[in-house]
Design an enzyme around this catalytic site. Structure first.
Site, PDB file in Angstrom:
ATOM      1  N   TYR A 130       0.852  11.040  10.098  1.00 26.83           N
ATOM      2  CA  TYR A 130      -0.155  10.260  10.799  1.00 26.83           C
ATOM      3  C   TYR A 130      -1.504  10.177  10.107  1.00 26.83           C
ATOM      4  CZ  TYR A 130       3.274   9.852  14.433  1.00 26.83           C
ATOM      5  OH  TYR A 130       4.424   9.543  15.113  1.00 26.83           O
ATOM      6  N   PHE A 421       2.016  15.318  25.798  1.00 22.00           N
ATOM      7  CA  PHE A 421       2.255  14.023  26.429  1.00 22.00           C
ATOM      8  C   PHE A 421       3.164  13.165  25.558  1.00 22.00           C
ATOM      9  CE2 PHE A 421      -1.817  13.993  24.215  1.00 22.00           C
ATOM     10  CZ  PHE A 421      -1.688  12.929  23.355  1.00 22.00           C
TER      11      PHE A 421
END
Length: 421
Positions: A130, A421
């Site tokens: 990322y 999450f």
């Protein structure tokens, strides 16, 4: 309809339709190589924001996915900023290295920018991926494994006199626990305000995921005088026996406290449970009170892991929205190839902790040069610009600018993400 870059024209990227959720999520499970419990899958389905979810399709088959949750995240100074929580990102192994992930990230960040969210965050199954999209590692989490026979927790008589511990049903106590959690959010950067539905995540207790532990348990720390909730712990137990006696395990899921006395009382409780030998907790802040409460920190057997990655989607708004620990006036030369609207020079100035901040484009000479990834790492105050400079990731162009900015970006409470999450 947007086509992924450098892929065959048969692939298409489009928003998720509610009717396609099961097939979309099935592909995600294949990409991750795991099958979740029906209970966990049902919760993620209920929490999915379909209008913020994307899929790449090869004909009628979903081969890539990415979603986002609409969070509010605490930043230094206590503001809760609208933040995109990037989630459910996966690509089938048959479609890797065909531009699918880059297309999803491109489309998603454009949408986040259009929505006016200045931040995007994620947790990474593969952290090496990322950085190319501008996400910087901004917080860590601490895991501990404690031999409870070798450790004691420091407590004062006043704490014992004030605190009453009471076992409670986790679901019935949830509303009170959530109110306490909500009061704590703004005090620690990286914490997420839990919107309706998210209170179910810490209660998730699928039997197939217990690994021999009991059902979830909850202990409340209350003020003896008026019954006010001062803290709570959620945990489970696993019985085990050896020739020498009991060797059970306590698995700590969450400890949230409002006072030092409650922290001491709850950790003492967890470390003194009968018939247990070890206490394990997988996600604590790196400055958790436990580190200073125990008699011998070496017995914690601690391990650090990367946690939250932060991406500044709108540099000016993001840097203007947090507080700074010291006065600063610095010009940042920011590199951002993936979101070019951030690239260029930005003047950031603040009178210090009690004042607001402004960050505006400028033509003035740069004092520091860095990429948006390093800004993400430093944004929550847990990673210093000085440390990044020592790694060659930040360049000082004006003598003294690094020390000034590094001191201002730092914060006195370590950032922490309480749940995934």
């Amino acid at each position: 309809m947007t086509q992924p870059a450098d892929v065959h024209e048969a692939l298409s990227l489009r928003p998720l339709a509610a009717a396609d959720w099961d097939a979309w999520y099935d592909a995600l499970e294949v990409a991750f190589g795991e099958t979740e419990s029906p209970e966990r899958r049902a919760l993620w389905r209920a929490l999915t924001e379909v209008d913020r979810s994307l899929g790449v399709w090869d004909g009628s088959v979903p081969v890539g996915s990415a979603g986002a949750f609409s969070f509010r995240m605490a930043v230094p100074g206590g503001a809760l900023l609208p933040t995109a929580g990037v989630t459910m990102v996966g690509v089938l192994p048959t479609h890797r290295r065909r531009g699918v992930l880059t297309a999803l990230m491109r489309h998603q960040l454009d949408e986040v920018h259009e929505r006016g969210e200045s931040l995007a965050v994620l947790t990474a199954s593969q952290p090496a991926i990322y950085g190319r999209y501008g996400y910087g590692l901004a917080s860590w989490q601490l895991a501990v494994r404690i031999d409870r026979s070798r450790v004691q927790v420091a407590r004062t008589g006043s704490a014992d006199d004030r605190i009453r511990l009471r076992l409670a049903d986790p679901a019935r106590a949830s509303a009170a626990c959530e109110r306490l959690y909500a009061r704590r959010v703004s005090l620690r950067p990286g914490m997420l305000a839990r919107s309706p539905g998210w209170e179910q995540l810490p209660l998730l207790d699928a039997p197939s995921e217990r690994e021999g532990h009991t059902a979830l348990q909850c202990v409340l720390a209350e003020d003896q005088r008026d019954g006010e909730l001062l803290g709570y712990a959620r945990y489970s137990l696993r019985a085990a026996w050896q020739h020498a006696g009991a060797a059970g395990q306590v698995r700590v899921r969450e400890v949230t406290t409002a006072t030092p006395e409650a922290a001491a009382a709850l950790w003492a409780y967890l470390l003194e449970l009968d018939l247990t030998e070890t206490v394990v907790a997988e996600n604590l802040p790196v400055d958790d009170p436990l580190l200073h409460l125990v008699s011998d920190p070496r017995r914690l057997s601690s391990q650090l892991s990367d946690s939250l990655f932060v991406r500044l989607v709108e540099v000016g708004d993001a840097l203007s929205s947090r507080r700074y620990a010291a006065p600063l006036d610095v010009v940042l030369e920011v590199a951002d190839e993936f979101c070019p609207w951030n690239a260029g020079r930005w003047r950031l100035h603040s009178a210090g902790r009690l004042a607001g901040a402004q960050c505006e484009p400028t033509d003035a000479p740069a004092d520091l040069a860095l990429s948006v990834r390093e800004l993400g790492s430093a944004y929550l105050g847990g990673c210093t610009l000085a440390a990044l400079a020592a790694a060659g990731l930040v360049r000082e162009l004006r003598p003294g600018a690094l020390a000034e900015a590094s001191a201002a970006f730092a914060w006195d409470v370590a950032p922490w993400l309480p749940h995934g999450f």
